[in-house]
Design an enzyme around this catalytic site. Structure first.
Site, PDB file in Angstrom:
ATOM      1  N   GLY A  23      -8.202 -10.191   8.491  1.00 58.01           N
ATOM      2  CA  GLY A  23      -8.505  -8.809   8.861  1.00 58.01           C
ATOM      3  C   GLY A  23      -8.288  -7.770   7.768  1.00 58.01           C
TER       4      GLY A  23
ATOM      5  N   HIS B  62      -0.422   5.874   5.032  1.00 61.17           N
ATOM      6  CA  HIS B  62      -0.105   4.590   5.669  1.00 61.17           C
ATOM      7  C   HIS B  62       1.038   4.849   6.652  1.00 61.17           C
ATOM      8  CE1 HIS B  62       0.922   0.065   4.893  1.00 61.17           C
ATOM      9  NE2 HIS B  62       0.189   0.216   5.971  1.00 61.17           N
TER      10      HIS B  62
ATOM     11  N   CYS C 209       9.514  -3.345   7.214  1.00 61.59           N
ATOM     12  CA  CYS C 209      10.593  -2.355   7.189  1.00 61.59           C
ATOM     13  C   CYS C 209      10.752  -1.647   8.530  1.00 61.59           C
ATOM     14  CB  CYS C 209      10.358  -1.333   6.088  1.00 61.59           C
ATOM     15  SG  CYS C 209      10.592  -1.996   4.439  1.00 61.59           S
TER      16      CYS C 209
ATOM     17  N   ARG D  95      -1.053 -12.473  13.787  1.00 62.81           N
ATOM     18  CA  ARG D  95      -1.217 -11.137  14.373  1.00 62.81           C
ATOM     19  C   ARG D  95      -1.806 -11.191  15.772  1.00 62.81           C
ATOM     20  NH1 ARG D  95      -0.559  -6.571  10.686  1.00 62.81           N
ATOM     21  NH2 ARG D  95       0.353  -7.508   8.862  1.00 62.81           N
TER      22      ARG D  95
END
Ligand code: SPV
Ligand code: MN
Length: 633
Positions: A228, A255, A279, A394
């Site tokens: 993707g 982002h 993160c 995902r």
């Protein structure tokens, strides 16, 4: 188009599809489509309007073409990417630059002419035997100042299906805009295919994988890949085009997540947040009790003296690794329902059930994954264990299936931004939450200086700090210094500039033990909410403003029903001077050597911060407790 070309075009598309295109009055669109239909030579073409029938056609095609397979639960499908096609390919992702244009040595590029020649060679006849899908979308909510119309050409029904879940439909917008549409163009081909498992097909010629980006014509070419991040035009590919366009027009493409945090008076304050991968970005956006607008990409514009933001997308292409019923309640519930979800690169059991690393329950004894038939202990060609599901596996779904979806997701005016958050992975330097003194200080010390430590999950040494300004380095289509300067300038002329914060969920003690629990991030958000509404005081330190113990104690009790001790607070919020100075020195060196167009003010702000740190070090030593920082900075 001359009459002969027009006739050939009509023949090739068939009456139905031709009619659909004819409703859009845009010759440039037709030229683009014709050029690549002619070059790529697909067996057939399907034009997808916004109609439920066309959208269903793509879903069915994904199954029929063996790019997805149905799973036990209604609405669920599995897609595999090839074993060497599991993530964004940074090496062969390049900007096509005309001579005289230089983006700096950190940004991958290739001579435009040579690159176009190469990619056109790869594209020639690449779609033979495949159907070509032509779809229209909008980045950002429809019919708004933020909207960017896009057209996607792809021979992958999986890519088109993913985009139908992730983006707002744009056929009507193209019809409405006609010749006035300033649209982005994406051309993708998965190339020749080979079977992997469950009869599913993956890209075969990975050596010819390319993602080439043409900023001049706002076209992106992507070949011989399915993952993707390399193929879904509107995601990270459009982001590069949008960063470039935004820079010319005075707005920002970031982002960033966008989320709402509830205050005590039934009010919601909105925050945007940039975090490098791994993160905590998605888990922050998904915090139960708060609201989600988006988890990955935001456009920010100045509107009548305010900063407003939209989610560019309407769906989520989320990492599934580690998702479980206890820690990720909202996502877990979405997976349990009969929702339309495309899983990629997880393990599928014999009874067509899903398994991924970290899911509740035991690891199945066998199944099929991106490597084909799988069993625990299966090795790759280098003798390394192949996990049941890929770290970057995902799941793709429409955000509307989430319970905490914010009511402003599709608001054409976006949401008012009260705070910007920058979050890195840092074991020993930054405190869990800190507010910058002002916009300039925040953009420079929190955003431009963002770093993330490598983890055991990636190859190479653990704990190496990677420079990633605004977590946007991979996607910059303008020189880094110019990008920082754009961010600095964006803050001027704002009535009530949003506050800028840093968060660090990964601070540890000397023995390597994490000083915070996963859920503590909720408290930092609530504290930021108090700060942007002027409802809490803060302690001024040389690096920014930190919370007072009493406010955190109260929030921990109220939000998590936890007794937060002063001892914990002191450990977490002690000012670590040697580490902070080392960070400044490290980044100053990077800005001097790797970013040739760094704005001068960056050095000034970092120097001043270092001076403040050195001054307090003289009177208080290397490690200074919050109590001793009061009024000292
Ligand atoms: C990221 O890596 O930041 C993602 C996934 O959001 S990708 O689409 O691959 O960019
Ligand atoms: Mn991302």
């Amino acid at each position: 188009m001359d009459q002969v070309t027009m006739n050939a075009f009509t023949d090739r598309l068939g009456t139905d599809n031709y009619q659909k295109l004819a409703r859009i009055n845009n010759p440039k669109l037709n030229q683009f489509i014709w050029k690549y239909v002619d070059l790529c030579n697909p067996a057939s073409v399907f034009v997808c309007t916004d109609s439920p029938r066309d959208i269903q056609y793509i879903r069915d095609a994904a199954i029929g073409n063996k790019e997805e397979a149905e799973l036990a639960k209604e609405g669920h499908t599995i897609h595999f990417d090839g074993i060497n096609d599991q993530a964004r390919d940074k090496k062969t992702t390049k900007f096509l630059l005309p001579s005289g244009v230089d983006l700096g040595s950190e940004i991958n590029s290739i001579d435009r002419e040579g690159g176009l020649k190469e990619i056109n060679g790869i594209l020639k006849d690449i779609m033979v035997g495949h159907e070509l899908y032509i779809s229209f979308y909008c980045l950002g909510p429809e019919n708004s100042e933020f909207t960017i119309p896009c057209v996607q050409l792809t021979d992958s029904s999986y890519v088109a299906h993913s985009e139908n879940l992730l983006y707002r439909q744009g056929y009507k917008e193209f019809v409405r805009l006609g010749e006035n549409a300033r649209f982005f163009k994406f051309l993708h081909s998965q190339g020749e295919l080979t079977e992997v498992g469950l009869g599913l097909l993956v890209s075969k010629n990975i050596d010819k994988r390319r993602v080439y980006m043409d900023l001049e014509d706002e076209i992106i070419y992507s070949t011989n890949t399915q993952y993707g991040g390399n193929t879904i035009g509107l995601k990270k590919l459009a982001m590069r085009l949008a960063i470039n366009r935004a820079s010319k027009e005075g707005w920002l493409t970031e982002h960033m997540l966008v989320m709402g945090v509830r205050g005590s008076k039934d009010n919601i304050s909105y925050f945007t947040g940039a975090f490098p991968s791994m993160c905590g970005k998605t888990s922050t956006a998904m915090i139960e009790g708060e609201t989600i607008v988006g988890d990955d990409i935001a456009y920010l514009r100045k509107v009548e003296g305010d900063i407003r933001a939209v989610n560019v997308e309407k769906g989520l292409f989320g990492i599934i690794d580690g998702i479980n019923s206890k820690d990720d309640t909202l996502q877990w519930k979405a997976i349990q329902g009969k929702n339309e979800i495309i899983f990629s690169n997880i393990l599928i059991t014999e009874d067509k059930k899903e398994y991924w690393n970290g899911k509740d329950g035991d690891i199945p004894a066998k199944g099929v994954n991106f490597s084909g038939d799988w069993h625990p202990g299966k090795k790759d060609k280098d003798g390394k264990d192949i996990p049941a599901s890929h770290k970057n596996a995902r799941f793709t779904f429409d955000l509307s299936i989430l319970e905490n979806i914010d009511q402003n997701l599709n608001n054409p005016n976006g949401v008012l931004v009260s705070g910007l958050i920058y979050g890195g992975r840092d074991s020993d330097t930054s405190v869990p939450v800190e507010e910058a003194f002002d916009w300039t200080h925040g953009i420079i010390t929190k955003g431009a200086c963002l770093e993330s430590e490598t983890t055991a999950a990636t190859l190479g040494k653990e704990g190496v700090r990677v420079f990633n300004p605004m977590s946007n380095l991979d996607f910059l289509s303008i020189p880094i210094g110019k990008y920082i300067d754009d961010n600095l300038k964006f803050g001027s002329g704002i009535k009530n500039p949003p506050k800028i914060f840093s968060v660090n969920y990964f601070i540890r003690d000397k023995n390597g033990k994490f000083l915070n629990h996963k859920n503590d991030k909720h408290i930092w958000l609530k504290w930021m909410e108090l700060r942007v509404n002027n409802e809490a005081d803060a302690i001024k330190t040389p690096t920014g403003m930190i919370p007072e113990y009493k406010d955190l104690k109260e929030l921990f009790k109220k939000v998590l029903n936890k007794n937060y001790t002063e001892e914990e607070y002191i450990k977490q919020f002690t000012l670590r001077i040697p580490e902070n100075i080392a960070k400044i020195d490290r980044l100053t060196e990077i800005f001097k050597t790797r970013v040739t167009d760094t704005p001068k003010i960056v050095f000034k702000v970092l120097d001043e911060q270092k001076e403040r740190l050195e001054k307090i070090r003289k009177s208080h030593g290397d490690y200074v407790l919050p109590e001793d920082l009061k009024n000292k900075a």
